[in-house]
Each structure stands twice: as C-alpha cells, then as structure tokens.
Design a protein around this motif. Structure first.
Motif, mmCIF file in Angstrom:
data_model
loop_
_atom_site.group_PDB
_atom_site.id
_atom_site.type_symbol
_atom_site.label_atom_id
_atom_site.label_comp_id
_atom_site.label_asym_id
_atom_site.label_seq_id
_atom_site.Cartn_x
_atom_site.Cartn_y
_atom_site.Cartn_z
ATOM 1 N N UNK A 49 -7.828 5.890 -14.651
ATOM 2 C CA UNK A 49 -8.830 4.881 -14.299
ATOM 3 C C UNK A 49 -9.618 4.572 -15.562
ATOM 4 N N UNK A 50 -10.188 3.382 -15.617
ATOM 5 C CA UNK A 50 -10.799 2.916 -16.862
ATOM 6 C C UNK A 50 -12.096 3.639 -17.194
ATOM 7 N N UNK A 51 -12.896 3.949 -16.187
ATOM 8 C CA UNK A 51 -14.209 4.546 -16.420
ATOM 9 C C UNK A 51 -14.303 5.917 -15.764
ATOM 10 N N UNK A 52 -15.195 6.760 -16.305
ATOM 11 C CA UNK A 52 -15.450 8.062 -15.689
ATOM 12 C C UNK A 52 -15.789 7.894 -14.215
ATOM 13 N N UNK A 53 -16.717 6.990 -13.929
ATOM 14 C CA UNK A 53 -17.037 6.645 -12.548
ATOM 15 C C UNK A 53 -16.572 5.215 -12.318
ATOM 16 N N UNK A 54 -15.598 4.990 -11.438
ATOM 17 C CA UNK A 54 -15.057 3.631 -11.267
ATOM 18 C C UNK A 54 -16.071 2.682 -10.654
ATOM 19 N N UNK A 55 -15.792 1.399 -10.789
ATOM 20 C CA UNK A 55 -16.636 0.391 -10.176
ATOM 21 C C UNK A 55 -16.572 0.454 -8.661
ATOM 22 N N UNK B 220 -9.972 14.484 -7.086
ATOM 23 C CA UNK B 220 -11.048 14.298 -8.045
ATOM 24 C C UNK B 220 -11.077 12.842 -8.495
ATOM 25 N N UNK B 221 -12.221 12.418 -8.995
ATOM 26 C CA UNK B 221 -12.377 11.119 -9.640
ATOM 27 C C UNK B 221 -13.203 11.361 -10.893
ATOM 28 N N UNK B 222 -12.652 11.015 -12.056
ATOM 29 C CA UNK B 222 -13.421 11.266 -13.264
ATOM 30 C C UNK B 222 -12.662 11.001 -14.538
ATOM 31 N N UNK C 179 -11.045 -6.511 -5.769
ATOM 32 C CA UNK C 179 -11.161 -6.095 -7.169
ATOM 33 C C UNK C 179 -12.190 -6.990 -7.855
ATOM 34 N N UNK C 180 -12.842 -6.459 -8.869
ATOM 35 C CA UNK C 180 -13.794 -7.287 -9.624
ATOM 36 C C UNK C 180 -13.430 -7.344 -11.103
ATOM 37 N N UNK C 181 -12.158 -7.112 -11.403
ATOM 38 C CA UNK C 181 -11.631 -7.260 -12.755
ATOM 39 C C UNK C 181 -10.362 -8.099 -12.633
ATOM 40 N N UNK C 182 -10.395 -9.313 -13.196
ATOM 41 C CA UNK C 182 -9.269 -10.227 -13.026
ATOM 42 C C UNK C 182 -7.973 -9.664 -13.576
ATOM 43 N N UNK C 183 -8.075 -8.724 -14.530
ATOM 44 C CA UNK C 183 -6.867 -8.130 -15.112
ATOM 45 C C UNK C 183 -6.154 -7.204 -14.131
ATOM 46 N N UNK C 184 -6.854 -6.796 -13.087
ATOM 47 C CA UNK C 184 -6.272 -5.878 -12.105
ATOM 48 C C UNK C 184 -5.817 -6.583 -10.832
ATOM 49 N N UNK C 185 -5.971 -7.899 -10.782
ATOM 50 C CA UNK C 185 -5.618 -8.637 -9.569
ATOM 51 C C UNK C 185 -4.108 -8.610 -9.343
ATOM 52 N N UNK C 186 -3.732 -8.290 -8.106
ATOM 53 C CA UNK C 186 -2.351 -8.343 -7.659
ATOM 54 C C UNK C 186 -2.248 -9.392 -6.552
ATOM 55 N N UNK C 187 -1.052 -9.909 -6.293
ATOM 56 C CA UNK C 187 -0.909 -10.910 -5.225
ATOM 57 C C UNK C 187 -1.525 -10.435 -3.905
#
Length: 513
Positions: free
Chosen positions: A165-171, A150-152, A32-40
């Motif tokens: 998901x946070x963005x239309x196209x995820x990271x 789908x992803x969007x 992950x590249x968003x610290x808010x989404x980090x899980x153990x």
C-alpha cells in the motif's frame, strides 16, 4: 479485492441527504480517490486537491473505467445535484457533494457496510515501534488461533499474504475496502499503524479504533508538523473519549500524562512500563486499575527474558527477539491483548515463538563471523535505542552504518550523529534516500554533529558502505545497519533504485560460508 456487488453508493449517500436513482449502483465496485487506482466499475471520489489541476483527474478516471464520479464542491446549494460528464468515448454520471473530503471516510464506511463493526481494530501510534507492535499483535493472535491482519509500513493483509500500500496509514476509501476484504476472509482482528500525517489529514476516523496504543514520542516529521507540540497533538487525535475505545499507554513516556490529562472521563486504560516499579506507577497515576510492568530484564545472545507483573497475573517471558526496546513493544502488545480477552498464558506461550519483524533488529550472521543487525531506525531516538539494544548483547566492537533522508527534517541530522558517536565504536556515514539533495551535503550535515569528525568514515555508496563494515568487523563484533530496514529501494534524485539491504547482507554471508 473481494466482490462488492452488494454494496450501494446511493444508500450510503442517502445518509447525507442525497437521494438518487438506485440504477446508479449497477456495475459499481470500489470507491477510490486516486485516479491512478481506478479500475472499470469503480466510483471515483474527486476531492478538492484532486481537482487542483482542472478536470484532468476526472477525465483520467473516466478513461480508466469509472462508473460514477463524486465531485467535491464548496457551494452547499449544489449538494446532491446529478449531472453527466462527457469523456472521450462515453458519458458518466456525477454527483456533487458539499465538502466531500470531510465526509469521505464516513461515505466509504457506509458504502462497505461498516466492516470495522465486526472486528477488533488495534490502532498503534507513536514515533517508534508502530510496525513491530502491529506485527507482534498479529503473530500472537495467530498463535492463539485467532486470525489477524495488519495494515502499515510493510503492507496490508494476513502476515503470510501482505499486499503493498502507498502509505503507512491508507486513505479512507482504501482503508474501508481493506477492512471489507478482511471481513470476507473472516478476519476479526486488525492491527494498524496510525501515522501523525493520517490523523492530521483525517484519513481515518479514530472512532473505528477499538484499542488505541501509544508507544512513545520523539523528534520526527517536524518538516510537516513544525513543532513537537503540533506533532504530539496530531498523534493525540487517535485517542477519543467515546465510552468504548480502550487505551494502552507507555507510562515511561511523559507524553502519556498529557494524553490522559485531556480525557474528560474515566477511560479503560492499561499503563505499561519497563522502567518503573508497580509502586511507582500507583503513586504517579491515581486510580490505576490495569497495568503491565516488566522487571529483571536480561538481554542474551538468544534473545530476551524478563518478568512481568500485571493486573491479570504474573509471568516470566522468554522470547527470541533482540533488543531491549522490544520489551516495550511486547508490553504494548500484552496490554492491548490482555484487555481484549487474550489470556496471560497464551501470551507466555506465543512469546517463545515470535519472529523478528523484517528489518526491525533482524540479525544475520555466518559461521564464525560478525553479527549484522538490519534495523529501520531513522530518527535520533530510534538510532539510540537500536545502538543501546546492540550494546546490551555485549559485542566486542560496535559498528554503525547510517545516513539521513533528503528533503526531510534537517535538524535531526546532527542529532543522529551524536547518538551514533555516543554508543558506537566505528561510524560509517552513507546514503539513505537522498532524494533531490546532494548526498555529500547531507553527510556534511550529519558530520556537523560529531565532536570528533575524524572518527567517521563517509562512503556514500550504501552497498559499498555495508560491505566495507562487514569486511572490517571482527567475529565478536556487531554491525548495526540503520535506516533502510525492510525497504527494497533507494531514492536518488528522481530515480527509485533497487536496493534491498537484507538481501545484501544475506548474500555477503552466503559468500563468506
């Protein structure tokens, strides 16, 4: 997310000349590249930007349970160096990676063992229609007994089980994780929206897209891109001349000629059109081999019907979808699926069962009441198309409720007003995510585009504006509620307030029955 125990970060990094102890793989889960989404157990990619405020995000990632840290560095000599970072309660291994941000998509793809290689990925770009085209592709594939996801904008996953998901196209890290999950679910087809922002920011590798689809280009996001040319160029990055990718292009949009003119070789391309004849296309585009052309288009209270002639045969299409622009959306779907091996007969049968995409020309009505249409239109071109689509269905009077977002392209506000005034009989200007701007100031910007501003009514409370329009419209009228679509919130100042326009309309008609 699925089980990722078999994935190896040391193997993925080895492709970039970094050799580390395989023991570093133990206990790792997702990148992950968003610290808010980090899980153990996750691997945290601390790309530049993430470190813009010191090491606070790395510390947060360690506290959240990150098992390994990848650190973006600008000194090539440090590439691959292993060091240990001390958190408040434990130390965590960290690997330095030269220009990590530029390689993160490839790292994530390698880590998840290139899941896109085992599926057909449809990438849809353009100002309008991305969400609808993706959803319609997935619906048609599902009707053809070919599972799809789908992803969007509306989320990611199978249509019946979407996750936010946070963005239309995820990271890049989330995208590869999603594709890996789909692979585990034996989903071999993915239709994803590809935004200009994602292409400009290199959030995905265009090479992973098998069928690249261009819907149209009109003014939007100039607050980010600056000029229409830069906006067009950003979207054009989806189309790569790699000898494998197939293109589906809207021949009725002049930008198509620009994209095709930049190609260095003959590419398997489907041209679609609802406004030109086949003879016209053959004259305009030399060496035309794949095409889908619509004619005899009829809009009626039950939906749409039209004829198509294509390089795969001819057919008559009947669908419950509303709005002429859905002809263009369907043509984009047809071109993409036909060139991927779905039969024309399957398309004909599936078209009869299609459902409106949530918040995209979605019709609501009570008994002997006006018809309300909820649509996401929030650009001048999209609003014009939505209003024209309503007109095609012959309402006695056409009402429109709309606004413009705050902290966004101010230049489109008067253009939205001009489109509304041209096609609607009654205009109600209201809020649409004003954010930090004054709602009244946004309304004033919109009104500046009206030739007769006295024809518009301003009701800034959106719920009141919708209720007013529905209560004033007659049984043969139609009310277009533009801008919110599927969204279930309103952003006013820094507050995200619950607001679901589809629910507001449904509740109104339930109270009228």
């Amino acid at each position: 997310m699925g089980d990722v125990a078999a994935y190896s970060i040391t193997s993925a990094l080895g492709k970039f000349g970094i050799r580390q102890d395989p023991k570093l793989d133990q206990g790792t889960r997702h990148i992950v590249n968003d610290s808010r989404q980090v899980q153990p157990g996750d691997i945290f990619a601390a790309v530049r930007g993430t470190l813009s405020q010191g090491h606070v995000y790395i510390e947060a990632a360690i506290a959240a349970g990150a098992q390994l840290i990848l650190i973006d560095i600008d000194d090539e000599s440090g590439h691959g160096q292993l060091r240990w970072l001390q958190g408040t309660s434990r130390s965590v291994a960290a690997i330095e990676f030269y220009q990590l941000g530029q390689s993160l998509a490839e790292i994530a793809s390698a880590y998840y063992q290139y899941p896109a290689n085992d599926m057909t990925v449809y990438g849809v770009t353009g100002t309008n229609g991305k969400t609808s085209v993706c959803q319609l592709i997935a619906q048609i594939l599902n009707y053809a007994d070919t599972p799809a996801a789908i992803i969007g904008t509306l989320g990611a996953g199978p249509l019946q089980n979407l996750r936010d998901i946070a963005n239309t196209t995820p990271g890049p890290t989330l995208l590869q994780s999603l594709l890996a999950d789909f692979k585990q679910l034996a989903i071999a087809n993915v239709a994803m929206e590809v935004s200009s922002h994602a292409l400009e920011q290199k959030r995905l590798q265009p090479d992973l897209v098998d069928v690249a689809i261009f819907t149209n280009l009109s003014r939007d996001h100039l607050d980010y891109h600056g000029t229409m040319q830069a906006y067009a160029d950003a979207k054009g990055k989806l189309f790569v001349d790699n000898g494998r990718q197939r293109w589906v292009m809207n021949a009725d949009d002049r930008q198509t000629l620009g994209y095709l003119g930049n190609a260095n070789r003959d590419i398997s391309t489907v041209l679609v059109s609802s406004r030109q004849s086949l003879a016209s296309l053959q004259e305009q585009f030399v060496n035309l081999t794949h095409y889908v052309v619509a004619s005899d288009i009829h809009c009626h209270p039950q939906g749409l019907s039209f004829s198509i002639v294509s390089s795969w045969g001819e057919a008559v299409i009947d669908t419950p979808l509303l709005g002429r622009f859905n002809v263009d959306n369907l043509l984009a779907c047809f071109g993409a699926l036909l060139i991927s091996g779905i039969s024309l007969q399957q398309l004909v049968l599936a078209s009869q069962k299609l459902r409106a995409v949530a918040g995209r020309m979605e019709a609501f009505a009570g008994v002997n009441t006006t018809t309300a249409v909820v649509d996401y239109a929030h650009t001048p071109d999209a609003l014009e198309n939505a209003l024209q689509a309503c007109r095609y269905h012959n309402p006695r009077q056409l009402w429109v409720v709309f606004g413009c977002g705050g902290d966004r392209d101010k230049g489109k506000r008067p253009l939205m007003a001009k489109a509304a005034q041209q096609y609607a009989d009654h205009l109600i200007i209201t809020n649409d995510n004003p954010r930090s701007e004054s709602p009244q100031a946004i309304a004033d910007d919109i009104i500046s585009g009206l030739e007769k501003p006295e024809q518009a009514k301003v009701i800034l409370d959106r719920r009141q504006a919708v209720t007013f329009a529905l209560s004033q419209a007659g049984p043969q009228d139609m009310v277009l509620l533009a801008g919110k679509g599927h969204e279930d919130y309103m952003i006013i100042g820094e507050q995200r307030i619950d607001y679901d326009e589809r629910a507001v309309v449904a509740d109104y008609f339930a109270g009228e029955s």
